[in-house]
Design an enzyme around this catalytic site. Structure first.
Site: not given
Ligand code: IMP
Length: 191
Positions: A56, A112, A115, A164, A177
């Site tokens: 990402g 990127d 979350d 999202f 992307r």
């Molecule tokens: P985390 O481990 O839950 O913080 O997620 C991080 C990863 O989830 C990011 O590097 C993204 O690849 C993916 N991600 C989280 N939220 C989104 C979103 O809204 N759209 C697309 N990818 C996301």
């Protein structure tokens, strides 16, 4: 309907779902330039290694690098993705390791989006094992309401609600992307 032929529109469709424009290219470009200027000032006289988290971060990293005016290096690591889901699986796996020797180096991890925060925590822990002299983090987007694991975020582009988003490197099941702006699922309100 494909995303590519609607890429200049305020509305795009991806995997049958409707998304609308959230952060346009000028807004993104201005903020990325600010982050690049801050990094240039903070690391003056040093040569940081920026580590992009695949897939990402590639677009953000490319623009961020071009706005950094000091010498720097680049490397990549790759984590497992959500698959075709919009919900974080909470399971993080390393699929590609970095090649650079970062012992004694100043490292900036470039994501990127943060979350739940699990990926960033995993990466910071992983990178710290290699004894860099410093580790900072940069993320274009931070879904602060969704964050369950607080990791240190040093350079944040935009704090966004728990929405999202796609485009500018961010995917929905590997699609979207290539959009050069950031779109949110329609029906959800931007902050
Ligand atoms: P985390 O481990 O839950 O913080 O997620 C991080 C990863 O989830 C990011 O590097 C993204 O690849 C993916 N991600 C989280 N939220 C989104 C979103 O809204 N759209 C697309 N990818 C996301």
């Amino acid at each position: 309907m494909s995303t590519s032929n609607l890429a200049k529109s305020d509305i795009v469709y991806c995997r049958g779902e409707k998304f609308r424009l959230y952060l346009d290219r000028e807004t993104i470009a201005n903020r990325v330039a600010e982050l690049g200027a801050r990094i240039s000032a903070d690391y003056e006289g040093r040569v940081p290694v920026l580590i992009g988290v695949l897939n990402g971060s590639f677009m953000f990293l490319a623009d961020l690098l071009r706005s950094i005016e000091i010498e720097c290096e680049v490397d990549f690591l790759k984590l497992s993705s959500y698959g075709a889901s919009k919900i974080s699986s909470g399971v993080v796996r390393e699929l590609k390791k970095i090649d650079a020797d970062i012992e004694g180096r100043d490292v900036i991890i470039v994501e990127d989006i943060v979350d739940t925060g699990l990926s960033m925590q995993f990466i910071v822990d992983r990178i710290s094992e290699d004894n860099p002299s410093s580790v900072r983090t940069a993320t274009l987007l931070h879904k602060h309401e969704a964050t369950r694991v607080e990791s240190q975020l040093d350079y944040v582009g935009f704090r966004i609600k728990n929405l999202f988003v796609i485009g500018y490197g961010l995917d929905y099941g590997q699609l979207a992307r290539n959009l050069d702006q950031i779109y949110i699922l329609d029906g959800e309100e931007p902050q």
